[in-house]
Write a protein that holds these residues in place. Structure first.
Motif, short mmCIF file in Angstrom:
data_model
loop_
_atom_site.label_atom_id
_atom_site.label_comp_id
_atom_site.label_asym_id
_atom_site.label_seq_id
_atom_site.Cartn_x
_atom_site.Cartn_y
_atom_site.Cartn_z
N LYS A 65 0.86 -1.18 0.00
CA LYS A 65 0.00 0.00 0.00
C LYS A 65 0.90 1.24 0.00
CE LYS A 65 -3.57 2.40 2.70
NZ LYS A 65 -4.44 2.34 3.90
N VAL A 106 -9.02 -3.70 -13.24
CA VAL A 106 -8.33 -2.75 -12.38
C VAL A 106 -7.68 -1.64 -13.21
CG1 VAL A 106 -6.10 -3.96 -12.39
CG2 VAL A 106 -6.78 -2.63 -10.38
N GLU A 123 -4.90 1.29 -8.77
CA GLU A 123 -5.88 1.79 -7.81
C GLU A 123 -5.91 0.84 -6.61
OE1 GLU A 123 -10.03 1.46 -9.03
OE2 GLU A 123 -9.44 0.13 -10.67
N TYR A 124 -6.03 1.41 -5.44
CA TYR A 124 -5.99 0.63 -4.21
C TYR A 124 -7.33 -0.03 -3.96
CZ TYR A 124 -5.72 -0.38 0.80
OH TYR A 124 -5.75 -0.99 2.03
N MET A 125 -7.31 -1.33 -3.67
CA MET A 125 -8.51 -2.11 -3.42
C MET A 125 -8.50 -2.54 -1.95
SD MET A 125 -9.83 -2.03 -6.45
CE MET A 125 -11.00 -3.35 -6.74
N PRO A 126 -9.29 -1.91 -1.09
CA PRO A 126 -9.19 -2.13 0.37
C PRO A 126 -9.41 -3.57 0.81
CG PRO A 126 -10.50 -0.18 -0.11
CD PRO A 126 -10.26 -0.86 -1.42
N ASN A 127 -10.23 -4.33 0.08
CA ASN A 127 -10.50 -5.70 0.50
C ASN A 127 -9.58 -6.73 -0.15
OD1 ASN A 127 -12.66 -5.69 2.51
ND2 ASN A 127 -13.87 -4.68 0.93
N ASP A 183 -12.94 -3.93 -4.04
CA ASP A 183 -12.90 -2.60 -3.45
C ASP A 183 -13.67 -2.58 -2.13
OD1 ASP A 183 -15.62 -2.39 -4.04
OD2 ASP A 183 -15.35 -0.99 -5.70
N ASP A 184 -13.89 -1.38 -1.58
CA ASP A 184 -14.53 -1.29 -0.27
C ASP A 184 -15.98 -1.72 -0.27
OD1 ASP A 184 -15.27 0.84 -1.83
OD2 ASP A 184 -15.04 2.36 -0.26
N GLU A 185 -16.60 -1.82 -1.47
CA GLU A 185 -17.98 -2.28 -1.57
C GLU A 185 -18.07 -3.68 -2.17
OE1 GLU A 185 -20.05 0.70 -3.78
OE2 GLU A 185 -20.04 2.14 -2.11
N ASN A 187 -16.90 -4.69 -4.91
CA ASN A 187 -16.93 -4.72 -6.37
C ASN A 187 -15.60 -5.27 -6.85
OD1 ASN A 187 -19.52 -3.37 -6.64
ND2 ASN A 187 -18.45 -1.50 -6.01
N LYS A 189 -12.42 -6.35 -9.50
CA LYS A 189 -11.58 -5.88 -10.59
C LYS A 189 -10.59 -6.99 -10.94
CE LYS A 189 -12.89 -1.40 -10.06
NZ LYS A 189 -13.35 -0.44 -11.07
#
Length: 367
Positions: A65, A106, A123-127, A183-185, A187, A189
């Motif tokens: 990160k 992504v 792009e950063y993917m929180p999950n 991602d945080d929801e 979704n 990539k």
């Protein structure tokens, strides 16, 4: 921590390298619509690639990160020197992904080449990646059936875009759970295009003398003969579908006497007319049984041994959105028992086949 002025990344000239340090040629550069970052800026954003910033590690190297000016979070993929992905594959990923735009792919935000360092910024993917969830007994509960079904459909649509709907016809060649980011929801990539290949608009297959991929996801015609196609991507997709449904890795074995792979285990349940027994136990009683059976059926259709028997991704998307009763019966999958590549321990091991192809495998590590 090395700090920068808090301004937008693309506007911060301190992050740009001079052209003479960029190893891309002019023909490559004109196809790239993402900025080139200096190594020092990436070192600072990751606190010198600190373990505290490490998100995980895949077959091609660690992912960190990064925190850039203005609080912008980015995923930093640092290719290891022994990853098997050289400058050619690195350029391939940058040029390819810069041309692709789809909600299920992504986004590449930048790149860096300096000395032996080859770095991609996404792009950063929180999950993190899908494998970090579905193969973890605690975190897997974060993905209910509705979320898993959405992921399956999203991956299918992303691959359909690559195979048919983008301005290029692209075969991914490394479709696996660790290359599906969330991602945080939640979704999804699809990521990692270092092994992807462009084929002609009218072509659906090609061949290579250097086979690179991940044990457990490679179609037999690719692993053994170097033949890759939209149908080999479909095979990998089928493995991912069965892993999402079951919460188990294909590289695990479910019967110590028969040494079954996940494909073999699923096939036995299918023959016994007990497909729902494959379902991840965290989902039992809380999902749509008909959707589960549909996904298992589609997964088995995709991992059939003969590529001519497998559906392409347009048919897969149609089947996933249709009724279970309309689906054909699958034939026996490939690699249903412990296959010849079991035991591979790094991304640089090589095995000789009858065609003398060079085969490089990577073993899954969660991000």
């Amino acid at each position: 921590m090395f700090l920068f002025p808090a301004r937008n990344i693309k506007e911060n000239q301190a992050l740009q390298l001079s052209d003479n340090e960029d190893q891309f040629g002019e023909d490559d550069k004109k196809d790239i619509d993402v900025p080139f970052f200096e190594l020092e800026s990436i070192v600072g954003a990751t606190d010198n690639f600190s373990k505290a910033y490490k998100l995980g590690e895949g077959g091609f190297g660690p992912v960190y990160k990064g925190m850039f000016p203005g609080g912008v979070e980015i995923a930093v993929k640092r290719l290891s020197s022994n990853s098997g992905q050289g400058l050619k594959e690195f350029k391939n990923e940058v040029v390819l992904i810069a041309k692709l735009q789809h909600r299920n792919l992504v986004r590449l935000l930048g790149y860096c080449i300096k000395g032996k360092e080859k770095i991609l910024l996404y792009e950063y993917m929180p999950n993190k990646s899908l494998d970090a969830l579905i193969f973890d007994s605690n975190r897997s509960m974060l993905l209910n059936w509705a979320a898993r079904f959405d992921i399956i459909i999203g991956v299918a649509r992303g691959l359909l875009y690559l195979h048919q709907d983008s301005r290029l016809r692209i075969i991914h060649r490394d479709m696996k759970a660790s290359n599906i980011l969330l991602d945080d929801e939640m979704n999804l990539k699809i990521s990692d295009f270092g092994l992807a290949r462009i084929v002609g608009r009218r072509d659906t297959e090609s061949s290579t003398t250097r086979v690179i991929g991940t044990y457990g996801y490679m179609a037999p015609e690719y692993a053994l003969e170097g033949q890759f196609s939209v149908k080999s991507d479909a095979f990998s997709f089928g493995v991912v579908v069965l892993e999402i449904v079951s919460g188990k890795k294909n590289t695990g074995f479910f019967d110590p006497q028969l040494a079954l792979s996940l494909l073999g285990y699923t096939w036995n349940l299918w023959k016994e007319k007990k497909p729902l027994a494959l379902l991840d136990e965290t989902l039992v009683g809380s999902c749509n049984d008909s959707e589960v059976v549909k996904c298992i059926t589609v997964g088995l259709l995709c991992v059939q041994e003969d590529p001519n028997d497998r559906p392409d991704m347009s048919k897969v998307v149609f089947m996933l959105n249709g009724e279970t009763e309309t689906l054909p019966n699958p034939k026996q999958p490939a690699f249903i028992t412990r296959n010849r590549f079991e035991g591979t321990t790094s991304s640089s091991n090589k095995l000789e086949t009858q065609s003398n192809n060079e085969i490089t495998f990577s073993v899954e590590d969660g991000r």
